[in-house]
Scaffold this motif. Sequence first.
Motif, PDB file in Angstrom:
ATOM      1  N   ASP A  66       0.813  -1.214   0.000  1.00 22.04           N
ATOM      2  CA  ASP A  66       0.000   0.000   0.000  1.00 22.04           C
ATOM      3  C   ASP A  66       0.854   1.276   0.000  1.00 22.04           C
ATOM      4  N   PHE A  68       4.710   3.409  -1.296  1.00 19.27           N
ATOM      5  CA  PHE A  68       5.881   3.455  -2.147  1.00 19.27           C
ATOM      6  C   PHE A  68       6.924   4.327  -1.492  1.00 19.27           C
ATOM      7  N   LYS A  98      -0.038   4.870  -1.145  1.00 14.88           N
ATOM      8  CA  LYS A  98      -0.568   4.928  -2.502  1.00 14.88           C
ATOM      9  C   LYS A  98      -1.978   5.498  -2.472  1.00 14.88           C
ATOM     10  N   LYS A 119      -8.244   2.672 -10.617  1.00 17.50           N
ATOM     11  CA  LYS A 119      -7.422   3.674  -9.961  1.00 17.50           C
ATOM     12  C   LYS A 119      -8.057   5.027 -10.159  1.00 17.50           C
ATOM     13  N   TRP A 124      -0.383   8.639 -10.011  1.00 19.80           N
ATOM     14  CA  TRP A 124       0.117   8.750  -8.645  1.00 19.80           C
ATOM     15  C   TRP A 124       1.148   9.860  -8.558  1.00 19.80           C
TER      16      TRP A 124
END
Length: 139
Positions: A66, A68, A98, A119, A124
Amino acid sequence: MVLYKQKKNQIAKGNRFLISITVLGSAGPIRFVVSEEELVAGVIDMALKSYVREGRLPVLGSDFNDFFLYCPGTGSDALSPWETIGSKGFRNFMLCKKPPTEKVAVADAEGSPAGIARKGSGSWKAWLNKSLNLKISSH
């Protein structure tokens, strides 16, 4: 002679170094020592466990998938979970959650709605830049 063997074993494990991970939305970085050969996914997992052990807020969760890990000095590209933490030569990182996925209703062939995960609109990278701008402008 025992000291020599210990040093030899430490060299075989790879070089170890201190890293600093700032969690977006938390006060102050988390610091711990890792091997340069440690995978980014493992480092994220260690950071989340350390975060919980220290009783920090906000509550993040424990699934490393979940999150990065981002190097502030490299632009807006997150590190791959399968590369080694020492591959870029950085020691300071930012841990970001995320963006959440959204449910979008789509009608199937018979016209009945079905929910599918999608998404959020936008990348992102845009979300990260927006989050960083909010953090910077709020101080």
